[in-house]
Structure formats: C-alpha cells, structure tokens
Design a protein around this motif. Structure first.
Motif, PDB file in Angstrom:
ATOM      1  N   VAL A  26       0.830  -1.201   0.000  1.00 58.43           N
ATOM      2  CA  VAL A  26       0.000   0.000   0.000  1.00 58.43           C
ATOM      3  C   VAL A  26       0.868   1.257   0.000  1.00 58.43           C
ATOM      4  N   GLU A  28       1.654   4.879   0.114  1.00 58.06           N
ATOM      5  CA  GLU A  28       0.793   5.938   0.650  1.00 58.06           C
ATOM      6  C   GLU A  28       0.405   6.965  -0.410  1.00 58.06           C
ATOM      7  N   TRP A  31      -3.273   7.078  -2.627  1.00 64.05           N
ATOM      8  CA  TRP A  31      -4.635   7.477  -2.295  1.00 64.05           C
ATOM      9  C   TRP A  31      -4.703   8.323  -1.032  1.00 64.05           C
ATOM     10  N   GLY A  32      -5.885   8.727  -0.707  1.00 66.72           N
ATOM     11  CA  GLY A  32      -6.164   9.530   0.465  1.00 66.72           C
ATOM     12  C   GLY A  32      -7.440  10.302   0.208  1.00 66.72           C
ATOM     13  N   TYR A 152      -7.207  12.986   5.805  1.00 64.31           N
ATOM     14  CA  TYR A 152      -7.598  12.001   4.791  1.00 64.31           C
ATOM     15  C   TYR A 152      -7.614  10.611   5.431  1.00 64.31           C
ATOM     16  N   TYR A 153      -8.252   9.675   4.706  1.00 67.50           N
ATOM     17  CA  TYR A 153      -8.289   8.277   5.136  1.00 67.50           C
ATOM     18  C   TYR A 153      -7.471   7.426   4.174  1.00 67.50           C
ATOM     19  N   TYR A 154      -6.915   6.322   4.685  1.00 59.71           N
ATOM     20  CA  TYR A 154      -6.273   5.306   3.857  1.00 59.71           C
ATOM     21  C   TYR A 154      -7.226   4.120   3.688  1.00 59.71           C
ATOM     22  N   ASP A 157      -7.182   1.913   7.020  1.00 58.71           N
ATOM     23  CA  ASP A 157      -7.326   2.514   8.348  1.00 58.71           C
ATOM     24  C   ASP A 157      -8.248   1.688   9.223  1.00 58.71           C
ATOM     25  N   SER A 463      -0.982  -3.715  -4.646  1.00 63.61           N
ATOM     26  CA  SER A 463      -1.325  -2.314  -4.394  1.00 63.61           C
ATOM     27  C   SER A 463      -2.113  -1.706  -5.550  1.00 63.61           C
ATOM     28  N   TYR A 470     -10.116   1.440  -4.303  1.00 63.19           N
ATOM     29  CA  TYR A 470     -10.301   2.590  -3.415  1.00 63.19           C
ATOM     30  C   TYR A 470     -10.810   3.791  -4.192  1.00 63.19           C
TER      31      TYR A 470
END
Length: 548
Positions: A26, A28, A31-32, A152-154, A157, A463, A470
């Motif tokens: 993953v 980083e 995304w977010g 932001y979210y992963y 999370d 990923s 996502y």
C-alpha cells in the motif's frame, strides 16, 4: 503444527496443498480521501487458543510437512495410521463393510483438529478465536477519526478482523456494529467496503440483512460469493485426479515463491501421466471401490476438518450445494443429518438469506447508487483433484465465478472461437474481449465495473488492485473500465511487481504456458512420442541427481 498433521494431511487432504502467501502493498501516495473505508480479508488470520497461542494458520500448513519431531509423536502417528488402515483392509477390502473405516478416519483426523473445529451446531465450543490483540486494535480504530488527525483516510485505516470460520451472517452483525461505531466517530453517514475472498460473503450477508443505507461503495476482489471450486467441488463428488494439473499446481508454487519444487518431482509426475499410470490407477479405483468410498470418505474428512465451519459452506456454489449436503451429511433423514441439525440450520440459513438472493442483492447495490468495483483474477491452477482443474481460474475459483459471470474459453488450452469473437464485435462488444482471447467480460453482472488481473494469485492483494478499488468506491461518480489508463485487462510481472495493460505480446504469463501452447495430446502416435520424450527427460534428471 505437529508432525501428525503433516503426515496424515499429506495423504488425505490433497485439496489444501496450495495456500499462497498473503501480502499487501500500500504505497501511501496512491490514495487519500474523505470516505472511511472498511477492509475485510479471508482466512489468512491465525486461530488462537485462550492463551493466544496459534493453533491453526493456513499459511503455515505447508511448513508443517517439514516437521521433524520424534519420539512419542511418531508413536501417535503410527497408532493413528493403524487405526485407519485396519478397518480399511480387514473390513472394507475383504468384507465390503466400510462404516468402521469411515468412523476411524473421522475420529483420527478429527483428533488433530479438535482445537479449531466447530461443534455439531456450527458453534465455536473451544474458546478459540482470532488474536485478542486484533480485536483490541479494531476497538481502538473504531474510536479514532483519522481524517481529523491527518486530513484524509487510507484504504486500511479501518480493517475489520473476524473469525472467518463462523456463519457470515453472524459476522455481518459484528460488521454492522463496527460500521455504526465508525460512522459515529467520523460523523459520516456512509462508509465504503473493500472486501477480499471470504470477506465478500460477509459483505453480501451484511447487505442482505442491513441494506445499503450506510454504504457508498463496495469492492469485491477475488470474490467467492458465487462459489469457489477448491471448496465446492471437493465436497460434492466432483473428483478427477489429473497428473498434468498436479504439475501445473507445482509450477505455480514455484512461480509465486510459495514453495520450491525439485524438477525431478515434476518430471516423475509427468512420466506417470504420459505413461498412463495415473489414469490407469484412477480408472481401477473408480471401477472397483470408488463408489463405495467416495461419499463416506468425503463426509469423514469434511466433518473432521474444515466443514464444521459455516464460513466455508458459504463458498459452495449453487449448483453444487445439494450434492455437497448429500455427500457430507447423507440423504434426508440420515443419522448425520439429525446429528448435525444445528450446523445444517446455519448452512441452510445462509443458502436462503444470501446465496439464493444474490441477484436481488446485486440489484440493490446498483439501484442504491453505491459505487461498485469487481476484480477477477486468473492465470493459475485450481486444486488438481477438482473437475474444473483445467478451467481458467485464480487458484481457488474459476474466473467465471470470481468475476460474477465472465464467459471464458472452455479450458486453459483453448481461446474463445473466432466465430464467438466476431459475433461480439458485431454486437458492439468487442472491447470486452481480453487480448489473450480467453475472456469475454460483457457477460459479467457488472461488465462496466469489472477489471481483470492476470498473474496475480487469489491471495496476493497487489497495491494496484487496492488503489483502483479505493478510487472507484470512494468517488462521487461511478467510474467504469473506460475511465482509467490501465484498461480492463492487465497483467502482473512477479519478477518486477509491475502492472501493465494486457496486450497480445505480454498476455501469456502462465508458468505452464508451454503446455497450453502445445495443447493436449489426443492421437495414439502423439501419446507414444510424448511418453518417450518424458521418459528421456526423467532419465536425464535422474542421472543428473545421481552424479550431483
């Protein structure tokens, strides 16, 4: 794992030989966003006892075959083998009486799995579970708003861990509580669900019971909700020992790094196949004791190992379901049907509430406006005892099942016919044909929202897949296969880890592609030539091993 498991499982649980490695990548920067995503996986987590000691983990099963424990353990193994062989030889073979053999098989194998089996009501009766630490992490995370912390979210999370053995409908209740807690913590009205493998059965169970009011998007990666042949066929009488399929499985293990198989072993299996030895032995067994053994052995092995777990019954396909019940529990009114009534009630409950309602569940997802992403994987071998072993698959399920309906070539040796492809082109659906001409995506339940990854095995979550899913399930609009540069069909290179759009030049990723290219040998003289080629290769490797 104890040595007893390694010895007995290697003899009687052939269909569990290949459990690929579990991995997540993953980066980083991929995304977010502002939508909390709940991710769910399958049976990768270890089952632990009350003292948090691991009592079962699939990824460690192969390692147990190399165990070298001595002493009392060897003695107990011999006792178990004798207890199984005695009624097999003295009552079954000599007298054609098999009930005591079935009972001995179920007891001796079952003793090895006492700590992880469920009881006859489909309930955990030994206080085993996933790690307490994982449960604590979930509680901590459900009370943490990562968006408030970092903006932001992963994708991972909010990972939802669960006991993957239990009824997915019970897990759906736990998931509902988790979703509600995260909504409260984050102040969001909706979350997205990113599900893999057995997690897809939990996702469908959740929607069947709670609907889509709290769901803004759902992703299905390596889905088993339509069935997984490695489970479904192994308990429904669809057996077919295929030497070529065994070798394809071994080549896959080498290619993915899950094991290192000596070339002499594959050459020996190839020789046994080309000489007709495997077909001859299989034919002899089928002509003599097969019909008497198959149901009893299936039932004994199933109920002493993995099929007291309602979670695995969710992977049985609709067409195999009735046969599976018959093979494992006997016909209506049988002793085992009565004995396992509680477990069967759970199995039937999922069948009624989820399996039979899948089309309605798909409709509800689509009509609700929830975003959808489906990923089907292929390019790997199913378990070599499955009738579907030569079908296009991802190791656990055929691509048709995993993609929710893709049309594929009739076997790994074939491509879709020119006539079929021309017809699809005339209908304006040519874009759905894969560059390797083995897949037609137009017949999928969600053809515009289904992507295909070749050479990414069932239990390897790349990923690329995570980033794509996502992006789709957290977006304000429904992205389609035409909205990304990656194309609907992509290929993975295990050596580099890179993903590329599939082309006619790079699509042949199978570790056993030479076999596909040559095709099955059907003529008499062709078989003779193939046999002598295999014999010469076997002697070459034998001499090489002897001389060092």
């Amino acid at each position: 794992m104890k040595k007893a498991i390694s010895i007995i499982l290697s003899l009687v649980l052939v269909f569990t030989l290949f459990v690929p490695s579990f991995a997540i990548e993953v980066p980083e920067e991929y995304w977010g966003g502002d939508i909390p995503v709940i991710s769910m996986f399958g049976d990768g987590e270890a089952i632990r006892d009350e003292n948090d000691n691991i009592v079962f983990k699939f990824s460690e099963l192969l390692n147990s075959f190399n165990s070298s424990e001595e002493g009392e353990e060897n003695s107990s193994v011999m006792d178990a083998v004798i207890a199984i062989l005695q009624p097999f030889l003295l009552e079954g073979i000599l007298k054609d009486e098999w009930d005591n053999y079935y009972a001995a098989l179920e007891k001796e194998i079952g003793d090895l799995f006492t700590e992880v089996r469920y009881d006859k009501n489909g309930e955990c009766a030994n206080n085993t579970d996933i790690s307490v630490n994982l449960r604590n992490i979930m509680y901590e995370k459900q009370n943490t708003d990562y968006y408030a912390q970092r903006g932001y979210y992963y994708a991972y999370d909010y990972q939802f861990w669960y006991d993957w053995r239990q009824d997915p409908r019970e897990t759906a209740d736990e998931l509902h509580e988790y979703i509600e807690a995260i909504k409260k913590t984050t102040g969001r009205d909706k979350v997205a669900i990113l599900s893999h493998c057995l997690g897809t059965t939990v996702a469908m169970s959740y929607i069947a019971k709670y609907g889509t009011d709290s769901i803004c998007g759902i992703a299905l990666d390596g889905s088993v909700i339509e069935g997984a042949e490695i489970i479904s066929e192994s308990i429904s009488g669809k057996f077919n020992i295929d030497g070529a399929a065994i070798n394809r499985l071994l080549y896959d293990m080498n290619a993915t790094g899950s094991a290192s198989i000596d070339e002499f072993i594959t050459a020996s299996i190839d020789l046994a196949t080309k000489s007709g030895l495997i077909d001859g032995l299989t034919g002899t067994v089928k002509a003599t004791i097969y019909d008497k053994l198959v149901k009893g052995v299936t039932s004994a092995l199933s109920l002493s190992t993995f099929f007291t777990w309602p979670g695995y019954w969710a992977c049985v396909s609709a067409e195999d379901y009735d046969n599976a019940l018959d093979y494992v529990f006997g016909s209506e009114g049988s002793t085992k049907r009565n004995e396992y009534a509680g477990l069967i009630e759970k199995i039937e409950g999922y069948n009624t509430d989820v399996r039979k309602e899948l089309n309605n569940i798909y409709d509800e997802i689509e009509n609700s406006g929830a975003k959808i992403a489906v990923i089907g994987k292929y390019g790997f071998q199913l378990a070599p005892i499955c009738e579907s072993a030569d079908q296009i698959a991802d190791q656990y399920a055929t691509l048709t099942k995993a993609s929710l309906g893709a049309t594929t070539a009739s076997s790994i040796y074939e491509t879709l016919s020119d006539e079929y492809i021309e017809q699809r082109i005339a209908e304006g659906k040519g874009k759905y044909i894969s560059p390797d001409k083995q897949v037609d995506a137009s017949t999928c339940r969600f053809p515009e929202y289904t992507w295909f990854t070749k050479n990414i095995s069932h239990s390897y979550w790349h990923s690329f897949e995570t980033a794509l899913m996502y992006k789709v399930i957290t977006s304000d609009v429904q992205y389609t296969v035409d909205d990304f540069d990656c194309t609907q069909f992509v290929v993975h290179d295990y050596a580099t880890g890179l993903i590329s759009p599939m082309t006619e030049e790079n699509c042949h990723t199978e570790s056993w592609y030479e076999e596909i290219k040559d095709g099955p040998v059907n003529s008499f003289f062709g078989k003779i030539i193939a046999f002598f080629k295999s014999l010469i290769e076997w002697f070459r490797l034998l001499f090489s091993n002897i001389t060092g």
